[in-house]
Scaffold this active site. Structure first.
Site: not given
Ligand code: BES
Ligand code: ZN
Length: 552
Positions: A249, A273-274, A277, A296, A351, A359
């Site tokens: 995002e 989703h993005e 954010h 999330e 991470d 989520y």
């Molecule tokens: N902000 C996250 C990606 C993220 C989270 C990167 C933690 C590094 C550490 C992003 O918004 C996200 O949640 N992406 C998901 C997709 C979403 C539709 C669930 C993904 O990348 O799977």
């Molecule tokens: Zn996210």
């Protein structure tokens, strides 16, 4: 609202960075960014401590005797301690990045769609900004910034900020460091509305524009629900397939995997989703990574609301049912400590907190509150939440206090601090069909495939494949699910596709379960290692770290 962040060495209470001016040259030959960061401080004490990882610091305010780089911690990197003269309110740091920077991926031309130019992109969340900018790398510290990026012609530089003119960027709103983002490549722009558009490599642009045609409507729907969109433009950037996430995002410019381009717009919930954010995360931010669910969980809930506004309740419920299925599956194996909404990531890489729990369990909590208090009252509470905490970084305790202000008897501690799902957790209802049909959506196929026995006889796999053409599917979600079943069942006809998929796609969500499944048998482990040896150079550092741990 200030909380200690165990993932940062910074000392924002003593000296806090407020603004950053970047001037960076991009060298693909050396795989380095080189230049300077000028930091403005308020307050400014006697010392400034910044986060770094693998940065080479040349000079600070023109000197070499006024700073010390501490020992490197494998997770946190190294603190950069700078002595400040009394009254000194700014520091100019001349530095360069290392070719191994964890927050940057340098791609060779063969790893791009066009195959002719190299590509660079950053991924700062959670604590990788420090590998390309010396800064206070905590979500509790917000900065404004300007940047000048010198990219080799004919490539274009993009940042998650306003584009003042070619190579010049400005972010006037204070953002946490994990939202700082840069990309450089052969990309072009296509408008998709008054304030939306998509950037992609020329070969991908048409398909991307068709897939994301609804993005402006998504922004309008979200504004109607949660208040004005504050970031100016909302553009998308489609990255090469090694991008380790589905989406990121980055403000004004969401980064997205090309694997969402299914051809039928069936995976655009990821864009909702993005975009969500822009309120939950970018406007109101988790103060520490232990509060990640505030980012999330809220976002996954809002994602559902945007999808519902655009495509109707049935589709949104169907998408949620798939997400809840993924959560339930994960809960069966996850350590209890990781099943709580509030995490304890001490000694761990943030991470690692990225499971379905923040989520989907987070989204179910908000849905529970919606159902209990009624949608109208709940929406009003949410609007008030974004208003009250706009441009702040908050903890779970701040959330609870705000909840109690409106609903004094509300007690969500079981959700926050106990493993699993409370008995009162909502169960999204959706009746999936059981007889496959050509016109099924991605989510229906996924539900159906996931409901099959763990292992199928090779005969049955072949029959399904003949009937529905799974091995030839162009839909990444269906392909990944099918390949997982192929590995479990020893269906050899799909192995060639498996190898091609793992060579091309570096999205961790797809790659990780496939290698994990392969690693369960000695023969599979051998195959996994052979494929990985060739695929690894093309993977992002985040995906590499994940697969290294699986196959070591
Ligand atoms: N902000 C996250 C990606 C993220 C989270 C990167 C933690 C590094 C550490 C992003 O918004 C996200 O949640 N992406 C998901 C997709 C979403 C539709 C669930 C993904 O990348 O799977
Ligand atoms: Zn996210």
């Amino acid at each position: 609202m200030s909380a200690a962040d165990i993932h940062s060495y910074a000392n924002p209470r003593e000296s806090r960075v407020r603004h950053i001016e970047l001037d960076l040259a991009v060298s693909f030959e050396e795989r380095r960014l080189r230049g300077a960061a000028a930091l403005t401080l308020d307050p400014a004490g006697r010392r400034l401590i910044l986060d770094t990882r693998d940065l080479i610091i040349r000079r600070v305010n023109g000197r070499t005797d006024n700073f010390r780089l501490g020992a490197k911690d494998p997770i946190l990197g190294a603190p950069l301690e700078i002595d400040l003269e009394p009254g000194e309110r700014s520091v100019l740091i001349e530095y360069e990045t290392s070719p191994a920077a964890s927050g940057l991926q340098w791609l060779e031309p063969p790893q791009t769609a066009g195959k002719r130019h190299p590509f660079l992109y950053s991924q700062s969340q959670a604590i990788h900004a420090r590998s390309w900018i010396p800064l206070q790398d905590s979500p509790g510290v917000r900065v404004t910034f300007s940047a000048r990026i010198h990219a080799p012609v004919p490539l274009k530089a993009l940042m998650a900020a306003r584009r003042v003119r070619d190579g010049h960027f400005h972010m006037p709103l204070p953002v946490p460091s994990y939202l700082m983002a840069l990309a450089v490549g052969d990309v072009e722009f296509r408008p998709l509305g008054a304030r939306c558009g998509v950037w992609a490599e020329p070969a991908v642009l048409d398909g991307a524009a068709r897939e994301f045609a609804d993005v402006e409507k998504m922004v309008t729907a979200a504004e109607r629900l949660y208040g004005r969109y504050r970031w100016g433009r909302y553009d998308l950037l489609v990255l090469p397939p090694s991008f380790p996430f589905g989406g990121m995002e980055n403000p004004c410019l969401t980064f997205a995997t090309p694997t969402v381009i299914a051809g039928d717009r069936s995976l655009v919930a990821l864009i909702s989703h993005e975009l969500a954010h822009s309120w939950s995360g970018n406007l109101v931010t988790n103060a520490t990574w232990n509060d990640f669910w505030l980012n999330e969980g809220f976002t996954t809930y809002i994602e559902r609301r945007i999808q519902e506004a655009l495509y109707g309740r049935a589709r949104s419920e169907m998408e949620m049912a798939v997400e809840v299925g993924e959560l339930e599956e994960e809960l069966r194996h996850l350590p209890e400590a990781d099943q709580k909404l509030v995490l304890d990531l001490k000694g761990r890489d943030p991470d690692d907190g990225m499971t379905q729990v923040p989520y989907v369990k987070g989204a179910l909590l908000l849905r529970h509150l919606e159902q209990k208090h009624g949608r109208e009252q709940w929406d009003q509470w949410l609007r008030g939440y974004f208003e009250r905490f706009a441009f702040q970084s908050i903890t779970t305790a701040d959330f609870v206090a705000e909840l109690r202000r409106a609903f004094p008897d509300e007690d969500v501690s079981e959700w926050l601090y106990q493993p699993g799902l409370p008995k009162s957790a909502p169960r999204p209802r959706y009746e999936f069909g059981s007889e496959p049909r050509r016109e099924w959506t991605t989510q229906e196929w996924l539900h159906w495939l996931r409901g099959m026995p763990e292992r199928l006889p090779a005969e049955r796999m072949a029959e399904l494949d003949r009937r529905w053409g799974f091995t030839k599917s162009g839909n990444s979600e269906i392909t990944a699910q099918w390949l997982l079943m192929a590995v479990r069942s020893g269906y050899e006809a799909a192995y060639e596709r498996l190898e091609r998929f793992l060579m091309e796609v570096g999205r961790r969500k797809f790659v990780k379960p496939l290698y994990a499944e392969l690693a369960k048998t000695p023969e599979g482990l051998g195959r996994a290692r052979r494929i990985y040896e060739r695929a690894r150079p093309g993977y992002h550092p985040i995906t590499r770290a994940t697969v290294d741990a699986l196959l070591k």
